[in-house]
Design a protein around this motif. Structure first.
Motif, short mmCIF file in Angstrom:
data_model
loop_
_atom_site.label_atom_id
_atom_site.label_comp_id
_atom_site.label_asym_id
_atom_site.label_seq_id
_atom_site.Cartn_x
_atom_site.Cartn_y
_atom_site.Cartn_z
N SER A 1 -1.90 10.91 -1.28
CA SER A 1 -1.66 12.11 -0.38
C SER A 1 -0.98 13.16 -1.29
O SER A 1 -1.45 14.33 -1.06
CB SER A 1 -0.36 11.76 0.63
N VAL B 1 -0.90 4.81 -1.11
CA VAL B 1 -0.94 5.78 -0.03
C VAL B 1 -0.14 7.48 -0.29
O VAL B 1 -0.57 8.37 0.00
CB VAL B 1 -0.54 5.34 1.36
N SER B 2 1.19 7.05 -0.99
CA SER B 2 1.87 8.19 -1.48
C SER B 2 1.37 8.81 -2.38
O SER B 2 0.99 10.21 -2.36
CB SER B 2 3.20 7.69 -1.69
N VAL C 1 -2.96 8.92 7.70
CA VAL C 1 -2.55 7.49 7.53
C VAL C 1 -2.70 6.79 8.73
O VAL C 1 -3.00 5.52 8.82
CB VAL C 1 -1.07 7.50 6.86
N TRP D 1 5.42 4.52 7.32
CA TRP D 1 4.57 5.71 7.00
C TRP D 1 5.10 6.76 6.81
O TRP D 1 4.74 7.69 6.09
CB TRP D 1 3.34 5.38 7.77
N LEU E 1 0.60 -1.33 -0.10
CA LEU E 1 0.10 0.04 -0.16
C LEU E 1 0.89 1.47 0.29
O LEU E 1 0.11 2.33 -0.03
CB LEU E 1 -0.87 -0.06 1.49
#
Length: 273
Positions: free
Chosen positions: A127, A123-124, A142, A210, A119
């Motif tokens: 964002s 996720v990056s 997150v 993260w 993920l």
């Protein structure tokens, strides 16, 4: 026979404890030694000097002071927000007959079983699309999203074990849903909340994966990623690196000691019930 078992147990437990504490003792001893002492005698030698200058170097020149503030700015709001949302969700799932309740709980728990490595890129990218990349709110979002499922699972198990008669009596007395949640159910869930607070604080404060996924600038990095920069800045100054590691561990140790009596008992009761 019982004496032999006791001797064997204490021998094994003592050996494991020593093996567990040795690296910690080595880091502490390294942190209070001077660079010249380490360079002359090696890391494994007994200290022939005592100095706290390495802590000052790690705190000021190494950027640990700024990183510590960033970590607290992420960890404290994340713990509060995560447990607040999890408590509300657990209250609804445990005290009311919601359609597909079990499926919802399993779905929330299943999200925590996914390997986070798969993920990282989504996720990056997400964002970046939301315009929050390389900001502390991105890391907070997150951390809340990926911790919420587990916290809800534990709290709903704890709340589910609270007798229905307590809620029924409060309803007869005229208490509404918010009053029942805030003044009855939530106080009775305090042991689980305390245990989860300590666990969540430790997880979030020590997180590396993260942080380096949604953050890039050194000025917003929390303390754990900042240790990587400290190693690059003080490549051979092992005393400064060790001092930075000790500084990074202090908040989590303090929180764990504060909530120690609730940590195991709260999680065990919530998970079993």
């Amino acid at each position: 026979m019982k004496l032999r078992r006791d001797i064997g147990f204490h021998a094994v437990a003592g050996t494991l404890s020593i093996l567990w504490l040795l690296p910690i003792a080595l880091v502490l001893l390294t942190a209070i030694r001077t660079f010249d002492d380490i360079a002359s005698n090696g890391l494994g030698a007994m200290p022939s000097s005592f100095s706290l200058d390495s802590f000052g170097a790690a705190w000021h020149a190494g950027g640990q002071s700024r990183a510590m503030v960033n970590s607290l700015l992420v960890t404290v709001p994340t713990v509060v927000l995560s447990l607040a949302l999890a408590a509300a969700a657990a209250f609804a799932l445990s005290r009311y007959d919601i359609p597909f309740r079990r499926a919802i709980i399993l779905l929330m728990l299943a999200g925590n079983l996914l390997p986070p490595q798969i993920l990282l890129v989504p996720v990056s990218k997400l964002s970046e699309l939301l315009g929050i990349y390389d900001t502390l709110p991105a890391l907070i979002a997150v951390q809340v999203g990926f911790g919420l499922g587990f916290y809800t699972f534990v709290l709903q198990g704890f709340m589910w074990a609270i007798p229905d008669e307590i809620q029924q009596a409060a309803t007869i007395d005229g208490a509404g849903v918010v009053t029942i949640f805030w003044r009855i159910i939530l106080p009775m869930t305090r042991p689980a909340l305390a245990a989860l607070s300590a666990l969540a604080f430790t997880w979030i404060f020590n997180d590396l994966l993260w942080a380096i996924t949604v953050l890039r600038t050194g000025t917003v990095m929390p303390v754990t990623p900042a240790l990587l920069g400290l190693q690059g800045q003080y490549v051979s100054n092992w005393n400064v690196i060790a001092a930075g590691s000790v500084i990074a561990a202090i908040p989590t140790v303090a929180v764990f000691l504060r909530f120690q009596k609730h940590f195991i008992s709260g999680l065990a009761v919530g998970a079993v019930k």
